[in-house]
Design a protein around this motif. Sequence first.
Motif, short mmCIF file in Angstrom:
data_model
loop_
_atom_site.label_atom_id
_atom_site.label_comp_id
_atom_site.label_asym_id
_atom_site.label_seq_id
_atom_site.Cartn_x
_atom_site.Cartn_y
_atom_site.Cartn_z
N GLY A 167 38.13 41.36 48.56
CA GLY A 167 38.78 40.89 47.35
C GLY A 167 37.80 40.49 46.27
O GLY A 167 36.58 40.56 46.45
N ARG A 223 48.33 45.22 45.87
CA ARG A 223 47.05 45.94 45.94
C ARG A 223 47.14 47.31 45.26
O ARG A 223 48.11 48.03 45.41
CB ARG A 223 46.65 46.16 47.40
N SER A 224 46.09 47.62 44.52
CA SER A 224 45.96 48.92 43.86
C SER A 224 44.50 49.33 43.86
O SER A 224 43.61 48.49 43.92
CB SER A 224 46.45 48.85 42.41
N GLN A 277 38.92 46.19 48.98
CA GLN A 277 40.26 46.05 49.54
C GLN A 277 40.29 45.01 50.66
O GLN A 277 41.33 44.45 50.96
CB GLN A 277 40.75 47.40 50.08
N ALA A 328 42.37 38.79 43.95
CA ALA A 328 43.19 39.91 44.40
C ALA A 328 42.32 40.98 45.06
O ALA A 328 41.09 40.84 45.13
CB ALA A 328 43.97 40.48 43.22
N TYR A 329 42.97 42.03 45.50
CA TYR A 329 42.32 43.06 46.32
C TYR A 329 42.45 44.43 45.68
O TYR A 329 42.94 45.37 46.29
CB TYR A 329 42.92 43.04 47.73
N HIS A 330 41.99 44.58 44.44
CA HIS A 330 42.04 45.85 43.74
C HIS A 330 40.66 46.49 43.76
O HIS A 330 39.65 45.82 43.59
CB HIS A 330 42.47 45.66 42.29
#
Length: 117
Positions: free
Chosen positions: A26, A68-69, A23, A14-16
């Motif tokens: 990932g 995304r966060s 971002q 994921a891209y947190h």
Amino acid sequence: MNGIIEIEGMEFFAYHGCFEAEQIVGNKFTVYACLHYDCSQPAESDQITDALSYQTAYEIIAREMMKRSHLLEHVGQRMLNALYETFPQLTYAKIKISKMNPPLGGKIGSTSVTLEK
């Protein structure tokens, strides 16, 4: 009757993160969930429709991991809120999200955030 479901070792890409590179590039994350619930009905009925579905719980967690966060706290809060909205029999939940090999300038296996509700 109280029951506990634990879902361990869930892996996601994921891209947190707060850094721009996180971002874009990932990272790998792992998630652990511990769900306490009233399991009286499924224990008696032996029917999947009465149970707290760990398949549905996994799907909720996976869905929230893909949004995304910047902060893992934000991701964890979304997970907990969605789990409580979906499962009225839930009495307590804990989510642990670990970022593998975080970009902190050294060799680090993971950093983690744990939220409970």
